[in-house]
Design a protein around this motif. Structure first.
Motif, PDB file in Angstrom:
ATOM      1  N   GLU A 111       4.216  29.099 124.281  1.00  0.00           N
ATOM      2  CA  GLU A 111       3.158  28.099 124.222  1.00  0.00           C
ATOM      3  C   GLU A 111       1.969  28.607 125.020  1.00  0.00           C
ATOM      4  OE1 GLU A 111       4.359  24.258 125.506  1.00  0.00           O
ATOM      5  OE2 GLU A 111       6.120  24.225 124.209  1.00  0.00           O
ATOM      6  N   ARG A 112       0.849  28.554 124.403  1.00  0.00           N
ATOM      7  CA  ARG A 112      -0.391  28.950 125.050  1.00  0.00           C
ATOM      8  C   ARG A 112      -1.380  27.812 124.910  1.00  0.00           C
ATOM      9  NH1 ARG A 112      -1.194  35.123 122.925  1.00  0.00           N
ATOM     10  NH2 ARG A 112       0.803  35.851 123.704  1.00  0.00           N
ATOM     11  N   GLY A 113      -2.267  27.768 125.925  1.00  0.00           N
ATOM     12  CA  GLY A 113      -3.232  26.692 125.845  1.00  0.00           C
ATOM     13  C   GLY A 113      -4.469  26.998 126.656  1.00  0.00           C
ATOM     14  N   ALA A 114      -5.451  26.213 126.425  1.00  0.00           N
ATOM     15  CA  ALA A 114      -6.699  26.327 127.171  1.00  0.00           C
ATOM     16  C   ALA A 114      -7.160  24.906 127.467  1.00  0.00           C
ATOM     17  CB  ALA A 114      -7.751  27.072 126.366  1.00  0.00           C
ATOM     18  N   GLY A 115      -7.837  24.771 128.576  1.00  0.00           N
ATOM     19  CA  GLY A 115      -8.314  23.450 128.938  1.00  0.00           C
ATOM     20  C   GLY A 115      -9.622  23.533 129.703  1.00  0.00           C
ATOM     21  N   LEU A 116     -10.372  22.483 129.656  1.00  0.00           N
ATOM     22  CA  LEU A 116     -11.591  22.369 130.432  1.00  0.00           C
ATOM     23  C   LEU A 116     -11.289  21.518 131.662  1.00  0.00           C
ATOM     24  CD1 LEU A 116     -14.221  21.682 127.649  1.00  0.00           C
ATOM     25  CD2 LEU A 116     -13.895  23.778 128.944  1.00  0.00           C
ATOM     26  N   VAL A 117     -11.863  21.942 132.747  1.00  0.00           N
ATOM     27  CA  VAL A 117     -11.646  21.222 133.997  1.00  0.00           C
ATOM     28  C   VAL A 117     -13.004  20.751 134.497  1.00  0.00           C
ATOM     29  CG1 VAL A 117     -10.829  21.397 136.356  1.00  0.00           C
ATOM     30  CG2 VAL A 117      -9.671  22.663 134.556  1.00  0.00           C
ATOM     31  N   PHE A 118     -13.070  19.498 134.868  1.00  0.00           N
ATOM     32  CA  PHE A 118     -14.276  18.922 135.449  1.00  0.00           C
ATOM     33  C   PHE A 118     -13.853  18.132 136.684  1.00  0.00           C
ATOM     34  CE2 PHE A 118     -17.089  15.239 135.921  1.00  0.00           C
ATOM     35  CZ  PHE A 118     -18.282  15.903 136.178  1.00  0.00           C
TER      36      PHE A 118
END
Length: 190
Positions: A111-118
């Protein structure tokens, strides 16, 4: 007979002062020898030069004491440190948003993923209290620095006054010695 009694009394007083001075010399020599065993004390009496310090030299030395004071320098550095901390605490009250990208892999790459962090911390009562405390500490450090500067200036002025008084006393004693020597010479001639 009265003159003889007065002269005998003056001689006894002078001998007592001489004995006291010699005792102080022996005590000082013993301390010096104990503290600095490698330095030999001179055996002959050394004729000291007449000290000459003008008022301008004494004033310059007093000013140098203030200019070169490590106490004032240390207090100034502490003041600057406290002001920096207060500035940082004040800036921490301003929202400081952060943006970021997060990449991750789980289960050995299945499983691979990407996310935005604020993130945006909003200063509240705790940060306001921290900033107020830091500002108060900076103000106290400024007051401490001013107090140290006043103390050093007072000590410098006091030391300069002591030097001037000691020089005046030296000149008075030197004049008295010259008068005693002249009076002794007259008495011998008489």
């Amino acid at each position: 007979l009265l003159d003889l009694d007065l002269a005998t009394a003056a001689l006894g007083s002078a001998r007592a002062q001489l004995a006291t001075s010699e005792g102080q010399v022996r005590e000082t020599a013993a301390r010096f020898t104990a503290q600095f065993p490698g330095i030999a004390l001179p055996t002959a009496t050394i004729e000291l030069p007449v000290p000459t310090l003008s008022d301008s030299v004494v004033a310059t030395m007093a000013a140098q004491v203030i200019d070169r004071s490590h106490e004032i320098g240390a207090a100034e550095q502490e003041r600057l440190r406290r002001e920096t901390l207060a500035s940082r605490a004040r800036l921490n009250r301003i929202p400081d948003p952060s943006f970021g990208v997060r990449l991750f892999r789980e289960r050995s790459g299945e499983e691979r993923g990407a996310g935005l962090v604020f993130s945006m911390p909003i200063g509240g009562g705790a940060r306001r209290a921290t900033a107020d405390r830091a500002a108060a500490e900076a103000s106290a450090a400024l007051s401490d620095r001013m107090a140290v500067a006043r103390d050093v200036a007072a000590r410098s002025a006091s030391d300069a006054a002591i030097v001037r008084g000691a020089l005046a006393a030296w000149e008075g004693r030197r004049s008295a010695l010259d008068s005693y020597v002249a009076a002794t010479a007259r008495s011998r001639r008489g």
